[in-house]
Design a protein around this motif. Structure first.
Motif, PDB file in Angstrom:
ATOM      1  N   ASP A 287       0.253  -1.333   0.161  1.00  0.00           N
ATOM      2  CA  ASP A 287       0.153   0.026   0.081  1.00  0.00           C
ATOM      3  C   ASP A 287       0.613   1.405  -0.210  1.00  0.00           C
ATOM      4  OD1 ASP A 287      -1.841   2.387   1.044  1.00  0.00           O
ATOM      5  OD2 ASP A 287      -2.824   1.015   1.383  1.00  0.00           O
ATOM      6  N   PRO A 288       0.741   2.405  -0.506  1.00  0.00           N
ATOM      7  CA  PRO A 288       1.750   3.591  -1.193  1.00  0.00           C
ATOM      8  C   PRO A 288       1.250   4.375   0.630  1.00  0.00           C
ATOM      9  CG  PRO A 288       0.027   3.588  -3.080  1.00  0.00           C
ATOM     10  CD  PRO A 288      -0.330   2.306  -1.940  1.00  0.00           C
ATOM     11  N   ALA A 289       0.095   3.762   1.317  1.00  0.00           N
ATOM     12  CA  ALA A 289       0.195   4.854   2.497  1.00  0.00           C
ATOM     13  C   ALA A 289       1.060   3.853   3.408  1.00  0.00           C
ATOM     14  CB  ALA A 289      -1.225   4.805   2.987  1.00  0.00           C
ATOM     15  N   ALA A 290       1.790   2.691   3.921  1.00  0.00           N
ATOM     16  CA  ALA A 290       2.654   1.997   4.507  1.00  0.00           C
ATOM     17  C   ALA A 290       3.843   3.093   4.555  1.00  0.00           C
ATOM     18  CB  ALA A 290       2.643   0.691   3.413  1.00  0.00           C
ATOM     19  N   ARG A 291       3.923   2.752   5.698  1.00  0.00           N
ATOM     20  CA  ARG A 291       5.763   3.768   5.841  1.00  0.00           C
ATOM     21  C   ARG A 291       6.506   3.553   6.786  1.00  0.00           C
ATOM     22  NH1 ARG A 291       4.909   8.505   5.927  1.00  0.00           N
ATOM     23  NH2 ARG A 291       2.336   9.960   5.833  1.00  0.00           N
ATOM     24  N   ILE A 292       6.256   1.606   6.879  1.00  0.00           N
ATOM     25  CA  ILE A 292       7.231   0.578   7.116  1.00  0.00           C
ATOM     26  C   ILE A 292       6.205  -0.776   7.111  1.00  0.00           C
ATOM     27  CG2 ILE A 292       6.229   0.496   9.423  1.00  0.00           C
ATOM     28  CD1 ILE A 292       9.912   0.064  10.161  1.00  0.00           C
ATOM     29  N   THR A 293       7.279  -1.401   6.479  1.00  0.00           N
ATOM     30  CA  THR A 293       6.775  -3.105   6.474  1.00  0.00           C
ATOM     31  C   THR A 293       6.941  -4.234   7.821  1.00  0.00           C
ATOM     32  OG1 THR A 293       6.654  -3.250   4.202  1.00  0.00           O
ATOM     33  CG2 THR A 293       6.472  -5.540   5.460  1.00  0.00           C
ATOM     34  N   ALA A 294       6.114  -4.841   8.158  1.00  0.00           N
ATOM     35  CA  ALA A 294       6.509  -5.790   9.707  1.00  0.00           C
ATOM     36  C   ALA A 294       5.665  -7.069   9.208  1.00  0.00           C
ATOM     37  CB  ALA A 294       5.644  -5.158  10.643  1.00  0.00           C
ATOM     38  N   LYS A 295       5.892  -7.685  10.126  1.00  0.00           N
ATOM     39  CA  LYS A 295       5.553  -9.427  10.139  1.00  0.00           C
ATOM     40  C   LYS A 295       4.638  -9.435  11.188  1.00  0.00           C
ATOM     41  CE  LYS A 295       8.152 -12.942   8.937  1.00  0.00           C
ATOM     42  NZ  LYS A 295       9.092 -13.417   8.620  1.00  0.00           N
ATOM     43  N   VAL A 296       3.877 -10.502  10.629  1.00  0.00           N
ATOM     44  CA  VAL A 296       2.291 -10.138  11.580  1.00  0.00           C
ATOM     45  C   VAL A 296       2.833 -11.125  12.663  1.00  0.00           C
ATOM     46  CG1 VAL A 296       0.056 -10.726  12.329  1.00  0.00           C
ATOM     47  CG2 VAL A 296       0.175  -9.870   9.965  1.00  0.00           C
ATOM     48  N   GLU A 297       3.197 -10.995  14.111  1.00  0.00           N
ATOM     49  CA  GLU A 297       3.555 -11.883  14.697  1.00  0.00           C
ATOM     50  C   GLU A 297       2.125 -13.189  15.605  1.00  0.00           C
ATOM     51  OE1 GLU A 297       5.212 -12.287  19.447  1.00  0.00           O
ATOM     52  OE2 GLU A 297       6.973 -12.158  17.768  1.00  0.00           O
ATOM     53  N   ASP A 298       1.111 -12.135  15.283  1.00  0.00           N
ATOM     54  CA  ASP A 298      -0.628 -13.042  16.685  1.00  0.00           C
ATOM     55  C   ASP A 298      -1.465 -11.645  16.213  1.00  0.00           C
ATOM     56  OD1 ASP A 298      -2.034 -14.316  17.215  1.00  0.00           O
ATOM     57  OD2 ASP A 298      -1.836 -13.563  19.867  1.00  0.00           O
ATOM     58  N   ALA A 299      -2.799 -12.469  16.316  1.00  0.00           N
ATOM     59  CA  ALA A 299      -3.715 -11.353  15.380  1.00  0.00           C
ATOM     60  C   ALA A 299      -4.973 -12.234  16.932  1.00  0.00           C
ATOM     61  CB  ALA A 299      -4.091 -11.515  14.677  1.00  0.00           C
ATOM     62  N   THR A 300      -5.553 -11.144  17.530  1.00  0.00           N
ATOM     63  CA  THR A 300      -6.065 -11.675  17.947  1.00  0.00           C
ATOM     64  C   THR A 300      -8.162 -10.906  18.623  1.00  0.00           C
ATOM     65  OG1 THR A 300      -4.491 -12.493  19.899  1.00  0.00           O
ATOM     66  CG2 THR A 300      -7.233 -12.417  20.916  1.00  0.00           C
ATOM     67  N   TYR A 301      -8.942 -11.463  18.124  1.00  0.00           N
ATOM     68  CA  TYR A 301     -10.201 -10.689  18.357  1.00  0.00           C
ATOM     69  C   TYR A 301     -10.070 -10.479  19.837  1.00  0.00           C
ATOM     70  CZ  TYR A 301     -15.368 -10.099  17.090  1.00  0.00           C
ATOM     71  OH  TYR A 301     -16.557  -9.436  16.952  1.00  0.00           O
ATOM     72  N   VAL A 302     -11.064  -9.064  20.115  1.00  0.00           N
ATOM     73  CA  VAL A 302     -10.918  -9.001  21.177  1.00  0.00           C
ATOM     74  C   VAL A 302     -12.389  -7.896  21.436  1.00  0.00           C
ATOM     75  CG1 VAL A 302      -8.937  -8.867  21.890  1.00  0.00           C
ATOM     76  CG2 VAL A 302     -10.004  -6.507  21.342  1.00  0.00           C
ATOM     77  N   GLY A 303     -13.293  -8.387  20.406  1.00  0.00           N
ATOM     78  CA  GLY A 303     -14.562  -7.691  20.335  1.00  0.00           C
ATOM     79  C   GLY A 303     -14.774  -6.718  19.157  1.00  0.00           C
ATOM     80  N   ALA A 304     -14.257  -4.985  19.754  1.00  0.00           N
ATOM     81  CA  ALA A 304     -14.445  -4.022  18.910  1.00  0.00           C
ATOM     82  C   ALA A 304     -13.055  -4.213  17.984  1.00  0.00           C
ATOM     83  CB  ALA A 304     -14.282  -2.673  19.691  1.00  0.00           C
ATOM     84  N   HIS A 305     -12.547  -4.749  18.237  1.00  0.00           N
ATOM     85  CA  HIS A 305     -11.412  -4.485  17.292  1.00  0.00           C
ATOM     86  C   HIS A 305     -10.353  -5.841  17.515  1.00  0.00           C
ATOM     87  CE1 HIS A 305      -8.920  -3.471  21.187  1.00  0.00           C
ATOM     88  NE2 HIS A 305      -8.126  -4.293  20.668  1.00  0.00           N
ATOM     89  N   VAL A 306      -9.528  -6.250  16.032  1.00  0.00           N
ATOM     90  CA  VAL A 306      -8.498  -7.524  16.311  1.00  0.00           C
ATOM     91  C   VAL A 306      -7.492  -6.294  16.550  1.00  0.00           C
ATOM     92  CG1 VAL A 306      -7.000  -9.066  14.770  1.00  0.00           C
ATOM     93  CG2 VAL A 306      -9.890  -8.236  14.685  1.00  0.00           C
ATOM     94  N   GLU A 307      -6.605  -7.071  17.785  1.00  0.00           N
ATOM     95  CA  GLU A 307      -5.440  -6.769  18.577  1.00  0.00           C
ATOM     96  C   GLU A 307      -4.871  -7.327  17.427  1.00  0.00           C
ATOM     97  OE1 GLU A 307      -4.681  -5.771  22.508  1.00  0.00           O
ATOM     98  OE2 GLU A 307      -3.062  -7.242  22.183  1.00  0.00           O
ATOM     99  N   VAL A 308      -3.821  -6.625  16.948  1.00  0.00           N
ATOM    100  CA  VAL A 308      -2.560  -7.544  15.997  1.00  0.00           C
ATOM    101  C   VAL A 308      -1.301  -6.832  16.564  1.00  0.00           C
ATOM    102  CG1 VAL A 308      -1.554  -7.103  13.401  1.00  0.00           C
ATOM    103  CG2 VAL A 308      -4.061  -7.303  14.006  1.00  0.00           C
ATOM    104  N   LEU A 309      -0.473  -7.819  16.403  1.00  0.00           N
ATOM    105  CA  LEU A 309       0.721  -8.076  17.352  1.00  0.00           C
ATOM    106  C   LEU A 309       1.982  -7.938  15.733  1.00  0.00           C
ATOM    107  CD1 LEU A 309       3.664  -7.545  19.263  1.00  0.00           C
ATOM    108  CD2 LEU A 309       3.241  -9.841  19.875  1.00  0.00           C
ATOM    109  N   LEU A 310       2.705  -7.035  15.460  1.00  0.00           N
ATOM    110  CA  LEU A 310       3.726  -6.939  14.936  1.00  0.00           C
ATOM    111  C   LEU A 310       4.965  -6.681  15.454  1.00  0.00           C
ATOM    112  CD1 LEU A 310       1.272  -4.913  13.596  1.00  0.00           C
ATOM    113  CD2 LEU A 310       1.720  -5.688  11.118  1.00  0.00           C
ATOM    114  N   VAL A 311       6.026  -7.377  14.116  1.00  0.00           N
ATOM    115  CA  VAL A 311       7.578  -7.407  14.467  1.00  0.00           C
ATOM    116  C   VAL A 311       7.831  -6.639  13.339  1.00  0.00           C
ATOM    117  CG1 VAL A 311       9.731  -7.888  15.056  1.00  0.00           C
ATOM    118  CG2 VAL A 311       7.739  -9.361  15.787  1.00  0.00           C
ATOM    119  N   LEU A 312       8.448  -5.430  13.785  1.00  0.00           N
ATOM    120  CA  LEU A 312       9.485  -4.975  13.046  1.00  0.00           C
ATOM    121  C   LEU A 312      11.200  -5.243  12.707  1.00  0.00           C
ATOM    122  CD1 LEU A 312       8.844  -1.028  14.436  1.00  0.00           C
ATOM    123  CD2 LEU A 312       7.669  -2.072  12.843  1.00  0.00           C
ATOM    124  N   PRO A 313      11.652  -4.502  11.303  1.00  0.00           N
ATOM    125  CA  PRO A 313      12.635  -5.643  11.194  1.00  0.00           C
ATOM    126  C   PRO A 313      13.803  -5.781  12.475  1.00  0.00           C
ATOM    127  CG  PRO A 313      12.241  -4.109   9.213  1.00  0.00           C
ATOM    128  CD  PRO A 313      11.224  -3.991  10.433  1.00  0.00           C
TER     129      PRO A 313
END
Length: 365
Positions: A287-313
């Protein structure tokens, strides 16, 4: 600040070579509820106890309506204190506990009875005057402690972790009751808590403390949107803190990657970027708007949102909140690459000393 009612100047407490509280300055308006907030051991309770007179200040002034109270004993400070443990006398009834301070002041019996009735009605305990503390719930005991402090008609109400002994279901209810009573009576109040939710719910203004020092004073919005340093950014709400080297005023270089900033800054050198989980969005890595790319380590559904844990380089972990929008939001699986995007209003940059940097202009794509 205008219309200052209570003024704290240079309040300091030393225990031998250790400094528990250092040079606290604070102005409080009449009728205001100010909350001292910070982690355990930050000096907030010591500050409150110095104001109450239970701890002698090493330095500083405590001015109430222009009179210096710093040298007065607690019983002459015209302040009501609600302790964390409630400190009720177990052998006394509710009525006897509430009127204890009035009897010590040798008020006439008719006035004591009138104040008792007024105060018990205020805290909705009129039918429990003859009960003993052991016959009351935690929330009721807390209200007795509050009534005892209110009965002496204090110029300042001091609250030391007043909700800490209540279960989670009661805390919000009692917090609202205390706030409503304080407003209705027009009381000036100082409260200590380590619980951010309590502080955000109850305060007119917050005083964030760390290591005996005041880090920032302001409203909930001011502290959340414009934190004075990285400690406040991390402590109020949650912020992802990313350390790197600012280059060219608009790039933050971290090991293995470069983050494109939303703002242009007249600075360089070591910096920390703070991004709140709900103020950034997760997007496709291309996506042209992306300021950095990271790897998804975990994604957890918590109701109002999905909590996404990412790891930077550089191995820094960041958390993003991806709105579920009724369950239609995209789920990211561990191992996926994802882009992270945000705008200038969501970006906070701090220099190596922790002071905020202001963007001179936005970076145009």
């Amino acid at each position: 600040m205008t219309d200052t009612y209570l003024r704290i100047q240079g309040l300091t407490k030393r225990f031998g070579a250790s400094v528990a509280v250092r040079d606290v300055d604070l102005d409080v308006r009449q009728g205001e509820l100010v909350v001292l907030l910070g982690p355990s051991g930050c000096g907030k309770t010591t500050t409150l106890r110095m104001i109450a007179g239970f701890v002698e200040a090493s330095e500083g002034r405590i001015l109430l309506e222009g009179q210096d109270y710093a040298g007065l004993p607690p019983y002459r400070r015209e302040m009501g204190m609600v302790f964390q443990s409630y400190a009720l006398f177990p052998h006394m009834t509710v009525a006897q506990n509430v009127t204890f301070g009035l009897r010590m002041r040798k008020l006439p019996r008719p006035e004591i009875e009138a104040r008792l009735a007024e105060t018990l009605d205020m805290v909705k305990l009129s039918t429990m005057a003859e009960r003993y503390p052991r016959q009351l719930s935690g929330g009721q005991q807390q209200r007795v402690a509050l009534a005892r402090a209110l009965a002496i008609r204090p110029k300042v109400l001091l609250l030391d972790e007043p909700l800490s002994n209540l279960d989670a279901n009661l805390r919000q209810q009692v917090a609202r009751e205390i706030r409503a009573l304080q407003r209705a009576a027009g009381l000036t109040a100082l409260m200590v808590t380590h619980d951010q939710d309590e502080a955000m719910m109850m305060a007119d203004r917050l005083v964030v403390m760390s290591d005996g020092l005041v880090q920032q004073v302001g409203t909930q919005e001011e502290l959340y949107e414009r934190p004075a340093n990285t400690f406040v950014a991390r402590f109020i709400g949650h912020s992802n803190l990313i350390r790197g080297m600012l280059e060219g005023g608009e790039r933050l270089v971290i090991p293995g990657a470069t983050i494109g900033l939303a703002g242009h800054y007249d600075s360089s050198g070591d910096c920390t970027l703070a991004i709140r989980p709900e103020r950034a969005r997760i997007c496709a890595p291309d996506d042209p708007a992306a300021r950095i790319t990271a790897k998804v380590e975990d994604a957890t559904y918590v109701g109002a949102h999905v909590e996404v844990l990412l790891v930077l380089p550089d191995s820094t972990r960041v958390i993003l909140h991806d709105p579920t929008d009724g369950g239609a939001a995209r789920r990211f699986a561990p191992g996926d690459l994802a882009g992270i995007a945000w705008d200038l209003a969501s970006e906070r940059l701090f220099d190596d000393a922790g002071a905020p940097l202001a963007a001179r202009s936005p970076v145009h794509a």
